[in-house]
Design a protein around this motif. Structure first.
Motif, PDB file in Angstrom:
ATOM      1  N   ASN A  35       0.835  -1.203   0.000  1.00 50.49           N
ATOM      2  CA  ASN A  35       0.000   0.000   0.000  1.00 50.49           C
ATOM      3  C   ASN A  35       0.867   1.250   0.000  1.00 50.49           C
ATOM      4  OD1 ASN A  35      -1.372   2.213   1.613  1.00 50.49           O
ATOM      5  ND2 ASN A  35      -3.114   0.843   1.205  1.00 50.49           N
ATOM      6  N   GLU A  36       0.558   2.218  -0.847  1.00 50.52           N
ATOM      7  CA  GLU A  36       1.342   3.453  -0.935  1.00 50.52           C
ATOM      8  C   GLU A  36       1.350   4.237   0.370  1.00 50.52           C
ATOM      9  OE1 GLU A  36       1.610   7.590  -3.539  1.00 50.52           O
ATOM     10  OE2 GLU A  36      -0.122   6.277  -3.792  1.00 50.52           O
ATOM     11  N   ASP A  37       0.183   4.410   0.986  1.00 48.43           N
ATOM     12  CA  ASP A  37       0.104   5.167   2.236  1.00 48.43           C
ATOM     13  C   ASP A  37       0.919   4.502   3.342  1.00 48.43           C
ATOM     14  OD1 ASP A  37      -1.533   7.082   1.095  1.00 48.43           O
ATOM     15  OD2 ASP A  37      -3.387   6.101   1.740  1.00 48.43           O
ATOM     16  N   GLU A  38       0.855   3.180   3.427  1.00 49.03           N
ATOM     17  CA  GLU A  38       1.624   2.457   4.442  1.00 49.03           C
ATOM     18  C   GLU A  38       3.125   2.617   4.191  1.00 49.03           C
ATOM     19  OE1 GLU A  38       2.057  -2.023   6.358  1.00 49.03           O
ATOM     20  OE2 GLU A  38       0.874  -1.736   4.550  1.00 49.03           O
ATOM     21  N   GLU A  40       4.687   5.178   2.698  1.00 43.29           N
ATOM     22  CA  GLU A  40       5.076   6.534   3.072  1.00 43.29           C
ATOM     23  C   GLU A  40       5.132   6.692   4.592  1.00 43.29           C
ATOM     24  OE1 GLU A  40       2.333   9.081   1.039  1.00 43.29           O
ATOM     25  OE2 GLU A  40       3.220   8.648  -0.923  1.00 43.29           O
ATOM     26  N   TYR A  41       4.153   6.099   5.294  1.00 44.78           N
ATOM     27  CA  TYR A  41       4.113   6.173   6.751  1.00 44.78           C
ATOM     28  C   TYR A  41       5.332   5.487   7.363  1.00 44.78           C
ATOM     29  CZ  TYR A  41       2.525   5.281  11.522  1.00 44.78           C
ATOM     30  OH  TYR A  41       2.445   5.201  12.886  1.00 44.78           O
TER      31      TYR A  41
END
Length: 79
Positions: A35-38, A40-41
Motif C-alpha cells: 500500500n502506498e500510504d503504508e 510513506e508512513y
C-alpha cells in the motif's frame, strides 16, 4: 568528515593535533509493502527515528510502485 582533536601537555604547553575520525559506514534501510500510504508512513517514521537518534540521513528514495505490485522506499543513515 569530522575531526578528532588530541591534546598533549608538556611543561604546561598544550599541543593540539587534528586527525580524521574513522568514518561510520552508511547503512541502507528499505520499505516494501503493498500500500502506498503504508509505505510513506513507514518510511517517514523510520527516518524520524534515525534522526531522533542523531543519525544523518542521505539518499532518500520516496515510495514508488515496483513491477511486482509492491511500493518501495529507501534511505541511508550514518554517523
Amino acid at each position: 568528515m569530522s575531526l578528532v582533536l588530541a591534546v598533549a601537555c608538556t611543561s604546561g604547553v598544550g599541543i593540539v593535533a587534528a586527525a580524521p575520525a574513522q568514518a561510520f559506514p552508511w547503512t541502507g534501510y528499505s520499505v516494501e509493502v503493498m500500500n502506498e500510504d503504508e509505505c510513506e508512513y513507514k518510511l517517514a517514521n523510520a527516518i524520524r527515528e534515525k534522526q531522533d537518534a542523531a543519525f544523518r540521513i542521505r539518499n532518500i528514495q520516496h515510495c514508488a510502485p515496483s513491477d511486482n505490485g509492491y511500493w518501495n522506499g529507501y534511505f541511508q543513515h550514518g554517523d
